[in-house]
Write a protein that holds these residues in place. Structure first.
Motif, short mmCIF file in Angstrom:
data_model
loop_
_atom_site.label_atom_id
_atom_site.label_comp_id
_atom_site.label_asym_id
_atom_site.label_seq_id
_atom_site.Cartn_x
_atom_site.Cartn_y
_atom_site.Cartn_z
N ALA A 92 0.85 -1.20 0.00
CA ALA A 92 0.00 0.00 0.00
C ALA A 92 0.88 1.24 0.00
O ALA A 92 1.81 1.34 0.80
CB ALA A 92 -0.93 0.02 1.20
N ALA A 93 0.58 2.16 -0.91
CA ALA A 93 1.30 3.43 -0.97
C ALA A 93 0.54 4.53 -0.24
O ALA A 93 1.15 5.52 0.18
CB ALA A 93 1.52 3.84 -2.43
N ASP A 94 -0.77 4.38 -0.09
CA ASP A 94 -1.58 5.44 0.54
C ASP A 94 -2.84 4.82 1.12
O ASP A 94 -3.95 5.14 0.70
CB ASP A 94 -1.91 6.52 -0.49
N GLN A 95 -2.67 3.95 2.08
CA GLN A 95 -3.79 3.33 2.79
C GLN A 95 -4.37 4.35 3.77
O GLN A 95 -3.68 5.25 4.24
CB GLN A 95 -3.30 2.09 3.53
N VAL A 96 -5.66 4.20 4.09
CA VAL A 96 -6.34 5.10 5.02
C VAL A 96 -6.98 4.28 6.13
O VAL A 96 -7.64 3.27 5.86
CB VAL A 96 -7.41 5.94 4.30
N VAL A 97 -6.78 4.72 7.37
CA VAL A 97 -7.44 4.09 8.51
C VAL A 97 -8.02 5.17 9.40
O VAL A 97 -7.60 6.32 9.35
CB VAL A 97 -6.47 3.21 9.33
N PHE B 251 -16.43 2.90 4.98
CA PHE B 251 -17.74 3.12 4.38
C PHE B 251 -17.90 4.47 3.71
O PHE B 251 -18.79 4.65 2.88
CB PHE B 251 -18.83 2.91 5.43
N SER B 252 -17.06 5.45 4.05
CA SER B 252 -17.15 6.75 3.38
C SER B 252 -16.43 6.76 2.03
O SER B 252 -16.62 7.69 1.24
CB SER B 252 -16.56 7.86 4.27
N ALA B 253 -15.61 5.76 1.76
CA ALA B 253 -14.85 5.72 0.51
C ALA B 253 -15.78 5.55 -0.69
O ALA B 253 -16.79 4.84 -0.62
CB ALA B 253 -13.84 4.59 0.55
N ILE B 254 -15.45 6.22 -1.78
CA ILE B 254 -16.24 6.07 -3.00
C ILE B 254 -15.48 5.31 -4.08
O ILE B 254 -16.08 4.85 -5.05
CB ILE B 254 -16.68 7.44 -3.57
N HIS C 185 2.71 -9.98 -4.96
CA HIS C 185 3.74 -8.97 -4.76
C HIS C 185 3.76 -7.88 -5.82
O HIS C 185 4.34 -6.82 -5.61
CB HIS C 185 5.12 -9.63 -4.67
N GLY C 186 3.09 -8.10 -6.97
CA GLY C 186 3.04 -7.06 -7.99
C GLY C 186 1.96 -6.02 -7.77
O GLY C 186 1.87 -5.04 -8.52
N LEU C 187 1.15 -6.20 -6.73
CA LEU C 187 -0.04 -5.36 -6.52
C LEU C 187 0.18 -4.34 -5.40
O LEU C 187 0.68 -4.67 -4.33
CB LEU C 187 -1.23 -6.25 -6.16
N THR C 188 -0.24 -3.10 -5.67
CA THR C 188 -0.14 -2.02 -4.68
C THR C 188 -1.43 -1.22 -4.64
O THR C 188 -1.94 -0.81 -5.70
CB THR C 188 1.03 -1.07 -5.02
N LEU C 189 -1.97 -1.02 -3.45
CA LEU C 189 -3.08 -0.07 -3.26
C LEU C 189 -2.49 1.33 -3.31
O LEU C 189 -1.64 1.68 -2.48
CB LEU C 189 -3.74 -0.33 -1.91
N VAL C 190 -2.92 2.13 -4.28
CA VAL C 190 -2.26 3.43 -4.47
C VAL C 190 -3.07 4.63 -3.99
O VAL C 190 -2.50 5.68 -3.67
CB VAL C 190 -1.86 3.65 -5.95
N ARG C 191 -4.41 4.50 -3.89
CA ARG C 191 -5.19 5.66 -3.47
C ARG C 191 -6.61 5.26 -3.10
O ARG C 191 -7.17 4.32 -3.68
CB ARG C 191 -5.23 6.73 -4.59
N ILE C 192 -7.19 6.00 -2.16
CA ILE C 192 -8.60 5.87 -1.79
C ILE C 192 -9.25 7.23 -2.04
O ILE C 192 -8.72 8.26 -1.61
CB ILE C 192 -8.79 5.49 -0.31
N ASP C 193 -10.39 7.25 -2.72
CA ASP C 193 -11.11 8.50 -2.97
C ASP C 193 -12.27 8.63 -1.99
O ASP C 193 -12.99 7.66 -1.72
CB ASP C 193 -11.67 8.54 -4.40
#
Length: 278
Positions: free
Chosen positions: A53-58, A114-117, A245-253
């Motif tokens: 993850a490059a920009d995970q949100v908690v 739940f607020s993520a779109i 390993h090739g997968l990255t979470l890059v952003r949450i809107d």
């Protein structure tokens, strides 16, 4: 926050396993006197073992510090400690493969999940005849055959939109596999480097890696461009799953702050009606 998922058994805390949630929650418990935090955190998108993850949100619920509580940390009018100082403190306790990048007081009604779109992922592949650059081996898949970006993009078009992705998801009892796939675009970004950007309102378990695995077979010529669409229509899980390993979470809107609470309520109602799972 950001993390290298290589040495984690995914996001979710598990007994006797090293997880991102586990090390983060352990760091959050190591607070100075007078600062209390809820033990569990809520994450925007749960990642599988090996996924980065490059920009995970908690989000985490905080028990505000009493105004008269002695503390060495600066506090605001509500008794909340300075979050830049807290970020520095958390990162001291976290292992080097996890970093807290920033922290702020969440707007009213905010829920990380739940607020993520929209969630955005990136998958990276090297089709070099010699494999993958050793410095990129932890986040890039080595694919031993030349890939056609044009063929993969042609095949991807049939997958866009609102569909039942049962053929590309690991089934979970009671969970829906209906998703709206909003973006699936392949690009060659280097002589031997290919990336795909994948965006959706949400993803079911292993969905991105299953889509990538199927499309790579199209890209190297072993399957025709119509095949992924046919698999989708069949609703039968019958495709390769690309390595994690090739997968990255890059952003949450997220929507504007004023719409966060309404979005969270809408998503909760929808997930409850559809018995959703990620």
């Amino acid at each position: 926050m950001a993390y290298d998922g290589t040495d984690f058994s995914g996001w979710a805390r598990q007994p006797e396993r090293r997880t991102v949630q586990g090390v983060l929650e352990d760091a959050l418990t190591k607070q100075p006197p007078g600062v209390a935090l809820a033990r569990s955190v809520v994450v925007a998108g749960r990642t599988d073992a090996g996924v980065h993850a490059a920009d995970q949100v908690v989000h985490v619920d905080v028990v505000p510090l009493a105004r008269d509580t002695a503390t060495r940390l600066p506090v605001d009018a509500h008794g909340i400690p300075d979050l830049d100082r807290m970020r520095h403190r958390w990162n001291r306790f976290l292992p080097p493969d996890v970093r807290v990048l920033g922290a702020r007081i969440a707007p009213d009604g905010f829920d990380a999940r739940f607020s993520a779109i929209r969630r955005h992922y990136r998958y990276q592949v090297s089709d070099a005849p010699w494999g993958v650059d050793p410095l990129r081996r932890r986040d890039t898949l080595a694919w031993g055959r030349p890939l056609s970006v044009d063929a993969m993009n042609e095949a991807s078009r049939a997958l866009l939109g609102l569909h039942d992705f049962a053929a590309f998801c690991k089934q979970r009892e009671g969970a829906t596999t209906i998703r709206e796939l909003q973006q699936l675009v392949w690009r060659r970004v280097g002589e031997y480097e290919v990336q795909v950007e994948v965006s959706a309102d949400a993803f079911c378990h292993s969905m991105v890696r299953s889509l990538v695995g199927a499309l790579l077979l199209v890209g190297d010529g072993r399957r025709g461009t119509a095949w992924p669409g046919e698999v989708l229509e069949s609703q039968v899980r019958d495709s390769a799953v690309a390595p994690a390993h090739g997968l990255t979470l890059v952003r949450i809107d997220y929507p504007p702050d004023a719409e966060l609470a309404a979005r969270a309520a809408q998503t909760r109602n929808l997930r409850s009606a559809m018995s959703d799972g990620e």
